[in-house]
Every structure is written in structure tokens, then in C-alpha cells.
Design a protein around this motif. Structure first.
Motif, PDB file in Angstrom:
ATOM      1  N   LEU A  60      30.815  50.076  23.442  1.00  0.00           N
ATOM      2  CA  LEU A  60      32.271  49.855  23.360  1.00  0.00           C
ATOM      3  C   LEU A  60      32.652  48.591  24.136  1.00  0.00           C
ATOM      4  O   LEU A  60      33.340  47.707  23.611  1.00  0.00           O
ATOM      5  CB  LEU A  60      33.002  51.063  23.945  1.00  0.00           C
ATOM      6  N   ILE A  63      31.656  45.252  22.504  1.00  0.00           N
ATOM      7  CA  ILE A  63      32.546  44.752  21.446  1.00  0.00           C
ATOM      8  C   ILE A  63      33.812  44.165  22.072  1.00  0.00           C
ATOM      9  O   ILE A  63      34.234  43.046  21.743  1.00  0.00           O
ATOM     10  CB  ILE A  63      32.929  45.882  20.456  1.00  0.00           C
ATOM     11  N   ALA A  87      34.474  53.887  18.476  1.00  0.00           N
ATOM     12  CA  ALA A  87      34.392  52.796  19.446  1.00  0.00           C
ATOM     13  C   ALA A  87      34.696  51.428  18.815  1.00  0.00           C
ATOM     14  O   ALA A  87      35.279  50.558  19.471  1.00  0.00           O
ATOM     15  CB  ALA A  87      33.009  52.771  20.090  1.00  0.00           C
ATOM     16  N   GLN A 160      23.983  50.183  15.689  1.00  0.00           N
ATOM     17  CA  GLN A 160      23.025  51.028  14.966  1.00  0.00           C
ATOM     18  C   GLN A 160      21.936  50.212  14.287  1.00  0.00           C
ATOM     19  O   GLN A 160      21.131  50.763  13.539  1.00  0.00           O
ATOM     20  CB  GLN A 160      23.782  51.863  13.916  1.00  0.00           C
ATOM     21  N   SER A 181      24.504  48.943  21.399  1.00  0.00           N
ATOM     22  CA  SER A 181      24.662  50.106  22.285  1.00  0.00           C
ATOM     23  C   SER A 181      23.295  50.700  22.607  1.00  0.00           C
ATOM     24  O   SER A 181      22.410  50.729  21.741  1.00  0.00           O
ATOM     25  CB  SER A 181      25.514  51.156  21.565  1.00  0.00           C
ATOM     26  N   ASP A 193      24.548  55.700  29.547  1.00  0.00           N
ATOM     27  CA  ASP A 193      25.247  54.662  28.792  1.00  0.00           C
ATOM     28  C   ASP A 193      24.691  53.268  29.073  1.00  0.00           C
ATOM     29  O   ASP A 193      24.170  53.004  30.162  1.00  0.00           O
ATOM     30  CB  ASP A 193      26.735  54.681  29.145  1.00  0.00           C
TER      31      ASP A 193
HETATM   32  C1  LIG Z   1      28.669  51.659  15.172  1.00  0.00           C
HETATM   33  C2  LIG Z   1      28.916  51.892  16.639  1.00  0.00           C
HETATM   34  N1  LIG Z   1      29.706  51.042  17.324  1.00  0.00           N
HETATM   35  C3  LIG Z   1      29.936  51.200  18.634  1.00  0.00           C
HETATM   36  C4  LIG Z   1      29.381  52.242  19.337  1.00  0.00           C
HETATM   37  C5  LIG Z   1      29.728  52.412  20.767  1.00  0.00           C
HETATM   38  O1  LIG Z   1      28.646  52.441  21.634  1.00  0.00           O
HETATM   39  P1  LIG Z   1      28.741  53.224  23.022  1.00  0.00           P
HETATM   40  O2  LIG Z   1      28.685  54.676  22.735  1.00  0.00           O
HETATM   41  O3  LIG Z   1      27.559  52.722  23.786  1.00  0.00           O
HETATM   42  O4  LIG Z   1      30.027  52.813  23.667  1.00  0.00           O
HETATM   43  C6  LIG Z   1      28.531  53.137  18.675  1.00  0.00           C
HETATM   44  C7  LIG Z   1      27.857  54.262  19.360  1.00  0.00           C
HETATM   45  O5  LIG Z   1      28.381  55.225  19.754  1.00  0.00           O
HETATM   46  C8  LIG Z   1      28.306  52.966  17.286  1.00  0.00           C
HETATM   47  O6  LIG Z   1      27.523  53.816  16.599  1.00  0.00           O
END
Ligand SMILES: Cc1ncc(COP(=O)(O)O)c(C=O)c1O
Length: 370
Positions: A60, A63, A87, A160, A181, A193
């Protein structure tokens, strides 16, 4: 039960290496932004084939900080997908920017042709956050042509898609920035995390390095309002010393599982999502489509037969309660995204799935009453 992910078997394999890495960090007495983070960043950038990588606290944050570094802020329109982990949208909304949702294609990826039409009609849109969902890569040649035609600032959401390619190029290589991530279920998972930003642009790498650490440009000097979003030394050590060396092998195994599903699934009402032309998935997930009205029955059947399953993702972004009071726009009905939200089911895919378990998943699917 055949689980979607099997961390128990993973632990059995990696335990000794994990404990050794913990010992290394513990005995170093240095826990935040030290040699382990720097070494992991270098190794990740090399593995990914991009110039720089900067570790942050989550996908998150990766991004959000990337968008901020590109100049995105309050009131800016950001083109993105309605079908993703929340996210992706949250990162945009947290900046006070406005997500603009385009529809998806048959693979669950943002429809780049529709994006072209939207961008023609909306010269105010300068930011774009496409997602390489399920481990499938968007068509990077098409993405590059959009970037150039509309002078877009792009953050590719690669949470992903580590090791996925399109036209032989890695995801994340077209946008000015890529965000990933290390959430434990990801193909490269941490023990908690974590996330990273990747870029070929040295100045942008320096900017996000500063932003992740309170906007600190040198000790006690703060050049801008930043974040506390640092990857821990411990997570970096575990990622570089334990997980990264295994990533290629793990990804190959995921590919084998997917290939077995592709040939073994023979049920007219269970339709694998497939892959875009000229792309190589890293098979983060194995999504199939069933008719929306039969999805609950399919999920119960899998459960009753001891097969774990997931839904990615059952509610499209514009329908999320959290957006009720946040500015956002949808272009049209996002009909394809809604169809996938209602009919998608993810089958187990992970590096420890045995031949026997793969066969069992296939057999259970093929026996479903449909
Ligand atoms: C497509 C996508 N974007 C963003 C995230 C955010 O990652 P995180 O959980 O490390 O904040 C995730 C994972 O949860 C994700 O699958």
C-alpha cells in the motif's frame, strides 16, 4: 484440507535459514535501515531487472509513496482498475486524489483499449495505476504506447506479478515506478508486512528513499512531509537470505501446477481465466470462472471435498462502502469487472502442492455437479 497456501511446509523447508538470518540481524544490533535493507534492495533490483529498489513498509505504501513522488496529490484524477485488492484504490484516495475506474478485459486486467478512449476524452487524467492481477502481465507494449501517447505518469501495481513478463520484459518496466508487496501470501513473501518501490530513474529513487523516512534528506534535515514507511532489517534479511534465492524455483513450481490445471480441468462450467498474448504469468493465483449463480455451490463443493479456494475479488472498488464518502468516478458500468467479481474462484496454487494434491484438485473440480 488442501490449503490455498501452505506455510507449514514452507516453514519445514526454511526453518534453519530463517533462524540463521534472525541470529545475524539480532547479533548485529542494527534493526532499521542498515546493511540488510541495502543488500536486499540491490538483490531485488538485480533479480527484477530494474535499476533501483527502495524497501518500504507495505505494498500500500509503495503505491502511495510512488504516486506522491510523481507529483500526484489532492484532486488529481488517477485512472485505475475496479478489480484489485482494495489497497490499490486506497493508496490513491489517501493522497486526496480521485480514482477513475475503467473496465477490465476477459483476463481481469484493466482494459487498455478502453483506457485509450478514456484518455482521449479526458486530458485531465495524467496518472495511471494499472495492476498486473493474479500474476498475469498486462500487455506491456500496449501500456508503453499509452504512456507515450498521453504522457502518463504510471505506477505499475506489481504486488502480484514478481517475475511475470510480457514480450520478454518484466512487469514494472514501463511505468516510471513499480510497487510491490511482500505480504506473506505473495510469491515473495516476508514474515509480516513489507513492500518495495522499483524504478530505473535515479532521481525518483532518491525521492522515495527520502519520503519513506519522514522526508529526511540528511540527518535531522527534513526537506518534505514524508512517511514512516521503512522495511525492517529483519524482514530484509529474511527476504534476501531465505526467500529470494528460492523464488525462481518456487515460481517454476507454480507454473507446473498451472500447466497441470490447464490440461486437467475438463468441466464445461469451470473456465480457466487464461493469459494475455505473449505473456508469462508468475501464477500468483489460478483463477477460474463459473456462472455467477453457481459460484456459492462450487465453493461449498470444493470445501466439502477438502479443497481450499479463494475469491479475488468479490466486490468491485466502486461498490466498496469505504468509497461512499470519497470522490471517485466509474467510466460506464464496469460490466466485465462485475462479471468476474461474481464468478471468479481461485484454486490452490503454491510451491508445495504435491502431484497427488494437484490431481485431487482436478478430480474434485471435474466431478462437480456444475
Ligand atoms: C494487487 C495488490 N495491490 C496492493 C496490495 C497491497 O499490499 P500490502 O498488503 O503489502 O499493503 C496487494 C496485497 O495485498 C495486492 O494484491
Amino acid at each position: 484440507m488442501i490449503p490455498l497456501n501452505d506455510f507449514q511446509r514452507q516453514w519445514d523447508e526454511i526453518r534453519a535459514d530463517v533462524l540463521a538470518a534472525v541470529e545475524t540481524v539480532g547479533s548485529s544490533g542494527w534493526y532499521i535501515l542498515g546493511g540488510e535493507v541495502a543488500a536486499f534492495e540491490k538483490a531485488l533490483a538485480e533479480q527484477w531487472g530494474l535499476g533501483h529498489s527502495v524497501g518500504v513498509a507495505s505494498g500500500l505504501d509503495a503505491i502511495e509513496i510512488s504516486l506522491k513522488a510523481l507529483g500526484c496529490g489532492a484532486g488529481d484524477a488517477v485512472l485505475t482498475t475496479p478489480l484489485s485488492a482494495f489497497a490499490t484504490t486506497l493508496a490513491i484516495v489517501k493522497l486526496g486524489a480521485i480514482p477513475v475506474f475503467a473496465d477490465c478485459d476477459q483476463y481481469g486486467l484493466i482494459d487498455l483499449e478502453q483506457c485509450r478512449e478514456i484518455l482521449r476524452a479526458r486530458p485531465d487524467i495524467r496518472y495511471f495505476v494499472p495492476v498486473h492481477l493474479y500474476g498475469q502481465s498486462l500487455d506491456l507494449a500496449a501500456l508503453r504506447s499509452l504512456r507515450d501517447e498521453f504522457d502518463l505518469r504510471i505506477v505499475e501495481d506489481c504486488a502480484q506479478s514478481i517475475l511475470a513478463t510480457s514480450g520478454g520484459l518484466p512487469t514494472g518496466s514501463v511505468g516510471q515506478m513499480a510497487a510491490t508487496s511482500f505480504y506473506p501470501t505473495k510469491n515473495l513473501g516476508a514474515f509480516g508486512d513489507g513492500g518495495a518501490i522499483l524504478t530505473n530513474d535515479e532521481a525518483l529513487a532518491a525521492r522515495v528513499r527520502c519520503l519513506r523516512d519522514y522526508g529526511q534528506s540528511s540527518k535531522y534535515r527534513h526537506s518534505e512531509i514524508g512517511y514512516n514507511s521503512r522495511l525492517d532489517e529483519l524482514q530484509a534479511a529474511l527476504l534476501r537470505r531465505v526467500q529470494l534465492p528460492r523464488l525462481t524455483g518456487w515460481t517454476e513450481h507454480r507454473g507446473l501446477v498451472a500447466a497441470r490445471y490447464n490440461t486437467g480441468l475438463r468441466h464445461a462450467r469451470i473456465r480457466p481465466m487464461g493469459s494475455p498474448r505473449d505473456s508469462n504469468s508468475c501464477w500468483h493465483l489460478y483463477p477460474v470462472m463459473v456462472d455467477a449463480e453457481r459460484k456459492r455451490d462450487f465453493l461449498s463443493w470444493l470445501k466439502s471435498q477438502g479443497v481450499g479456494a479463494g475469491e479475488h475479488y468479490p466486490i468491485v472498488m466502486p461498490d466498496q462502502c469505504a468509497l461512499k464518502n470519497a470522490a471517485h468516478q466509474s467510466i460506464g458500468e464496469c460490466a466485465q469487472a462485475r462479471k468476474i467479481a461474481l464468478g471468479e474462484v481461485s484454486l490452490p496454487i503454491h510451491p508445495y502442492l504435491t502431484e497427488e494434491e494437484i490431481g485431487r484438485v482436478i478430480e474434485v473440480c471435474n466431478r462437480w455437479g456444475g
